[in-house]
Design an enzyme around this catalytic site. Structure first.
Site, PDB file in Angstrom:
ATOM      1  N   ASP A 189      64.350  73.700  50.815  1.00 29.44           N
ATOM      2  CA  ASP A 189      65.626  74.265  51.713  1.00 29.44           C
ATOM      3  C   ASP A 189      65.219  75.354  52.708  1.00 29.44           C
ATOM      4  OD1 ASP A 189      65.554  76.465  50.089  1.00 29.44           O
ATOM      5  OD2 ASP A 189      67.518  76.167  48.998  1.00 29.44           O
ATOM      6  N   ASN A 215      75.195  78.450  61.048  1.00 24.99           N
ATOM      7  CA  ASN A 215      75.871  77.019  61.250  1.00 24.99           C
ATOM      8  C   ASN A 215      76.715  77.270  62.760  1.00 24.99           C
ATOM      9  OD1 ASN A 215      75.896  77.397  58.003  1.00 24.99           O
ATOM     10  ND2 ASN A 215      75.809  75.244  58.786  1.00 24.99           N
ATOM     11  N   LYS A 235      67.296  83.581  55.400  1.00 27.34           N
ATOM     12  CA  LYS A 235      67.085  83.537  56.657  1.00 27.34           C
ATOM     13  C   LYS A 235      67.597  84.603  57.439  1.00 27.34           C
ATOM     14  CE  LYS A 235      69.188  81.409  60.406  1.00 27.34           C
ATOM     15  NZ  LYS A 235      69.908  80.435  60.934  1.00 27.34           N
ATOM     16  N   HIS A 275      65.219  74.219  63.048  1.00 24.56           N
ATOM     17  CA  HIS A 275      64.229  73.380  63.340  1.00 24.56           C
ATOM     18  C   HIS A 275      62.787  73.575  62.795  1.00 24.56           C
ATOM     19  CE1 HIS A 275      66.636  72.687  66.821  1.00 24.56           C
ATOM     20  NE2 HIS A 275      67.189  74.150  66.962  1.00 24.56           N
TER      21      HIS A 275
END
Ligand code: SF4
Length: 236
Positions: free
Chosen positions: A173, A49, A137, A157
Protein backbone atom coordinates in the site's frame (compact mmCIF):
# COMPACT_ATOMS: atom_id res chain seq x y z
CA UNK A 1 10.55 -9.26 -0.07
CA UNK A 2 13.17 -7.03 -1.62
CA UNK A 3 11.99 -6.39 -5.16
CA UNK A 4 14.24 -7.48 -7.98
CA UNK A 5 17.24 -8.41 -5.88
CA UNK A 6 19.31 -6.98 -3.07
CA UNK A 7 19.08 -3.65 -1.24
CA UNK A 8 22.04 -2.36 -3.25
CA UNK A 9 20.24 -3.34 -6.41
CA UNK A 10 17.14 -1.43 -5.38
CA UNK A 11 19.22 1.72 -4.81
CA UNK A 12 20.85 1.27 -8.22
CA UNK A 13 17.48 0.72 -9.89
CA UNK A 14 16.04 3.84 -8.30
CA UNK A 15 19.07 5.87 -9.41
CA UNK A 16 18.65 4.56 -12.94
CA UNK A 17 14.90 5.27 -13.02
CA UNK A 18 15.45 8.74 -11.56
CA UNK A 19 18.14 9.52 -14.16
CA UNK A 20 15.93 8.34 -17.03
CA UNK A 21 13.07 10.52 -15.82
CA UNK A 22 15.37 13.53 -15.39
CA UNK A 23 16.59 13.11 -18.96
CA UNK A 24 12.97 13.15 -20.18
CA UNK A 25 11.45 15.76 -17.91
CA UNK A 26 14.41 17.62 -16.46
CA UNK A 27 15.16 17.75 -12.80
CA UNK A 28 12.21 19.39 -11.10
CA UNK A 29 13.61 22.31 -9.17
CA UNK A 30 12.88 23.12 -5.57
CA UNK A 31 10.62 26.06 -5.12
CA UNK A 32 12.36 28.78 -3.14
CA UNK A 33 9.13 29.11 -1.19
CA UNK A 34 8.58 26.59 1.57
CA UNK A 35 5.00 26.30 2.63
CA UNK A 36 4.48 26.98 6.31
CA UNK A 37 4.39 23.48 7.85
CA UNK A 38 1.05 23.66 9.66
CA UNK A 39 -0.70 25.12 6.62
CA UNK A 40 0.90 22.36 4.58
CA UNK A 41 -0.43 19.74 7.03
CA UNK A 42 -3.96 21.16 6.68
CA UNK A 43 -3.63 21.32 2.88
CA UNK A 44 -2.34 17.76 2.69
CA UNK A 45 -5.13 16.42 4.91
CA UNK A 46 -7.54 18.12 2.49
CA UNK A 47 -5.80 16.43 -0.47
CA UNK A 48 -6.75 12.92 0.62
CA UNK A 49 -8.93 11.09 -1.92
CA UNK A 50 -9.68 14.10 -4.08
CA UNK A 51 -8.31 16.03 -7.04
CA UNK A 52 -5.78 18.83 -6.71
CA UNK A 53 -8.44 21.28 -7.93
CA UNK A 54 -10.96 20.30 -5.25
CA UNK A 55 -8.25 20.24 -2.59
CA UNK A 56 -7.30 23.79 -3.54
CA UNK A 57 -10.93 24.93 -3.53
CA UNK A 58 -11.48 23.44 -0.07
CA UNK A 59 -8.28 24.99 1.27
CA UNK A 60 -9.07 28.42 -0.17
CA UNK A 61 -12.57 28.30 1.32
CA UNK A 62 -11.20 27.25 4.70
CA UNK A 63 -8.56 29.99 4.78
CA UNK A 64 -11.09 32.60 3.65
CA UNK A 65 -13.55 31.70 6.41
CA UNK A 66 -10.95 31.03 9.15
CA UNK A 67 -7.86 33.06 8.21
CA UNK A 68 -5.84 32.29 11.34
CA UNK A 69 -5.16 29.04 13.20
CA UNK A 70 -6.77 30.29 16.45
CA UNK A 71 -9.96 31.08 14.50
CA UNK A 72 -9.88 27.72 12.76
CA UNK A 73 -9.19 25.85 16.00
CA UNK A 74 -12.17 27.58 17.67
CA UNK A 75 -14.54 26.68 14.82
CA UNK A 76 -17.18 23.99 15.26
CA UNK A 77 -16.59 20.69 13.45
CA UNK A 78 -19.85 21.26 11.61
CA UNK A 79 -18.75 24.67 10.28
CA UNK A 80 -15.37 23.29 9.16
CA UNK A 81 -17.05 20.31 7.53
CA UNK A 82 -19.47 22.55 5.67
CA UNK A 83 -16.63 24.82 4.48
CA UNK A 84 -14.48 22.02 3.05
CA UNK A 85 -17.31 19.89 1.62
CA UNK A 86 -16.08 20.37 -1.98
CA UNK A 87 -12.97 18.32 -1.13
CA UNK A 88 -14.93 15.19 -0.11
CA UNK A 89 -14.69 13.15 3.10
CA UNK A 90 -15.45 16.45 4.81
CA UNK A 91 -16.45 15.09 8.21
CA UNK A 92 -13.32 12.97 8.60
CA UNK A 93 -11.04 15.74 7.33
CA UNK A 94 -12.63 18.37 9.61
CA UNK A 95 -12.11 16.04 12.55
CA UNK A 96 -8.49 15.36 11.61
CA UNK A 97 -7.67 19.07 11.17
CA UNK A 98 -9.33 20.18 14.42
CA UNK A 99 -7.85 17.36 16.41
CA UNK A 100 -4.33 18.11 15.12
CA UNK A 101 -4.64 21.83 15.90
CA UNK A 102 -6.00 21.16 19.36
CA UNK A 103 -3.23 18.73 20.27
CA UNK A 104 -0.41 20.84 18.83
CA UNK A 105 -1.56 23.87 20.81
CA UNK A 106 -2.05 21.82 23.97
CA UNK A 107 1.40 20.26 23.72
CA UNK A 108 3.45 23.14 22.29
CA UNK A 109 1.56 26.25 23.47
CA UNK A 110 1.36 27.59 19.90
CA UNK A 111 0.07 26.68 16.48
CA UNK A 112 3.36 25.65 14.91
CA UNK A 113 5.18 22.55 13.75
CA UNK A 114 8.55 24.30 13.50
CA UNK A 115 9.94 22.14 16.30
CA UNK A 116 9.96 19.19 13.88
CA UNK A 117 12.93 20.70 12.04
CA UNK A 118 15.23 19.58 14.86
CA UNK A 119 13.92 16.01 14.88
CA UNK A 120 15.19 13.05 12.87
CA UNK A 121 13.07 12.01 9.90
CA UNK A 122 11.67 8.87 11.61
CA UNK A 123 10.87 10.78 14.81
CA UNK A 124 9.22 13.67 12.96
CA UNK A 125 7.20 11.21 10.87
CA UNK A 126 6.28 9.26 13.99
CA UNK A 127 4.98 12.45 15.60
CA UNK A 128 2.86 13.44 12.59
CA UNK A 129 1.44 9.97 12.00
CA UNK A 130 0.37 9.79 15.64
CA UNK A 131 -2.43 12.21 14.71
CA UNK A 132 -5.69 10.55 13.68
CA UNK A 133 -6.21 10.89 9.94
CA UNK A 134 -2.52 11.58 9.20
CA UNK A 135 -0.79 8.74 7.37
CA UNK A 136 2.73 8.26 6.06
CA UNK A 137 1.94 10.00 2.77
CA UNK A 138 0.59 13.14 4.45
CA UNK A 139 3.48 13.23 6.92
CA UNK A 140 6.05 12.75 4.16
CA UNK A 141 4.60 15.57 2.06
CA UNK A 142 4.93 17.95 5.01
CA UNK A 143 8.44 16.74 5.87
CA UNK A 144 9.68 16.92 2.27
CA UNK A 145 8.10 20.15 1.10
CA UNK A 146 8.09 22.19 4.31
CA UNK A 147 11.23 20.88 6.05
CA UNK A 148 13.30 19.59 3.11
CA UNK A 149 13.80 16.30 4.93
CA UNK A 150 14.63 13.29 2.72
CA UNK A 151 11.13 11.85 3.01
CA UNK A 152 9.65 10.12 -0.03
CA UNK A 153 5.88 10.55 -0.36
CA UNK A 154 4.18 7.85 -2.41
CA UNK A 155 0.82 8.70 -3.93
CA UNK A 156 -1.42 6.54 -6.11
CA UNK A 157 0.52 7.45 -9.29
CA UNK A 158 3.88 6.55 -7.77
CA UNK A 159 2.48 3.36 -6.29
CA UNK A 160 1.14 2.24 -9.67
CA UNK A 161 4.36 3.10 -11.54
CA UNK A 162 6.70 1.46 -9.02
CA UNK A 163 4.57 -1.70 -8.96
CA UNK A 164 4.69 -1.92 -12.74
CA UNK A 165 8.46 -1.43 -12.57
CA UNK A 166 8.66 -4.28 -10.05
CA UNK A 167 10.24 -1.99 -7.43
CA UNK A 168 7.63 -2.70 -4.76
CA UNK A 169 5.57 -5.82 -4.10
CA UNK A 170 2.18 -6.02 -5.84
CA UNK A 171 0.32 -5.97 -2.52
CA UNK A 172 2.14 -2.94 -1.09
CA UNK A 173 0.00 0.00 0.00
CA UNK A 174 1.06 3.66 -0.04
CA UNK A 175 2.71 3.54 3.38
CA UNK A 176 4.58 0.31 2.84
CA UNK A 177 5.84 1.40 -0.56
CA UNK A 178 7.06 4.74 0.82
CA UNK A 179 8.94 3.15 3.72
CA UNK A 180 10.41 0.47 1.47
CA UNK A 181 11.64 2.87 -1.21
CA UNK A 182 12.71 5.84 0.91
CA UNK A 183 16.05 4.50 2.23
CA UNK A 184 17.13 3.71 -1.34
CA UNK A 185 16.16 6.95 -3.09
CA UNK A 186 19.39 8.72 -4.10
CA UNK A 187 20.38 11.50 -1.66
CA UNK A 188 19.01 14.87 -2.74
CA UNK A 189 16.58 13.21 -5.16
CA UNK A 190 13.34 12.68 -3.20
CA UNK A 191 11.69 15.87 -4.43
CA UNK A 192 12.56 15.75 -8.17
CA UNK A 193 12.08 11.97 -8.25
CA UNK A 194 8.69 12.25 -6.53
CA UNK A 195 7.55 14.99 -8.93
CA UNK A 196 8.81 13.25 -12.07
CA UNK A 197 7.21 9.92 -11.11
CA UNK A 198 3.87 11.68 -10.60
CA UNK A 199 4.22 13.36 -13.99
CA UNK A 200 5.01 10.02 -15.63
CA UNK A 201 2.00 8.43 -13.91
CA UNK A 202 -0.32 11.20 -15.07
CA UNK A 203 0.93 11.53 -18.63
CA UNK A 204 2.27 8.12 -19.67
CA UNK A 205 1.92 5.33 -17.10
CA UNK A 206 -1.81 5.94 -16.83
CA UNK A 207 -4.01 3.57 -14.82
CA UNK A 208 -5.58 2.22 -18.00
CA UNK A 209 -3.77 2.01 -21.30
CA UNK A 210 -0.27 3.09 -20.28
CA UNK A 211 1.61 4.57 -23.24
CA UNK A 212 4.55 2.17 -22.94
CA UNK A 213 6.07 2.82 -26.39
CA UNK A 214 6.52 6.48 -25.38
CA UNK A 215 7.84 5.74 -21.91
CA UNK A 216 11.43 6.63 -20.92
CA UNK A 217 11.39 3.62 -18.55
CA UNK A 218 10.37 1.01 -21.10
CA UNK A 219 13.86 -0.54 -21.28
CA UNK A 220 13.82 -1.29 -17.54
CA UNK A 221 10.15 -2.08 -17.00
CA UNK A 222 8.89 -5.67 -16.69
CA UNK A 223 5.28 -4.60 -17.23
CA UNK A 224 6.29 -2.61 -20.32
CA UNK A 225 8.18 -5.66 -21.65
CA UNK A 226 5.18 -7.89 -21.01
CA UNK A 227 2.87 -5.53 -22.86
CA UNK A 228 5.37 -5.19 -25.74
CA UNK A 229 5.58 -8.97 -25.99
CA UNK A 230 1.79 -9.18 -26.15
CA UNK A 231 1.88 -6.69 -28.98
CA UNK A 232 4.74 -8.58 -30.65
CA UNK A 233 7.15 -5.62 -30.29
CA UNK A 234 10.63 -5.77 -28.75
CA UNK A 235 11.16 -3.09 -26.06
CA UNK A 236 13.76 -0.50 -27.03
FE1 SF4 B 1 4.35 2.27 -17.10
FE2 SF4 B 1 4.67 1.12 -19.49
FE3 SF4 B 1 6.42 2.94 -18.62
FE4 SF4 B 1 6.32 0.53 -17.51
S1 SF4 B 1 6.92 1.00 -19.65
S2 SF4 B 1 6.49 2.48 -16.42
S3 SF4 B 1 4.11 0.08 -17.60
S4 SF4 B 1 4.25 3.27 -19.11
Amino acid sequence: MTPRGSRTTLAALLRDVSDRLSRRYGRARRSAHRMEPLRNLVLTILSQNTTDANRDRAFAALMARFPTFPLLAAASPKDVEETIRVGGLARAKAKAILSALSRIHRERGEYSLDFLSGMSLPDARGYLTSFPGVGVKTANVVLLFSFRKEAFPVDTHILRVTKRLGLVPPAADLSRAALLLEPHVPPGEPMPFHMNLIRLGREICRPRDPLCPECPLLAVCPEGARRAENRGVAPR
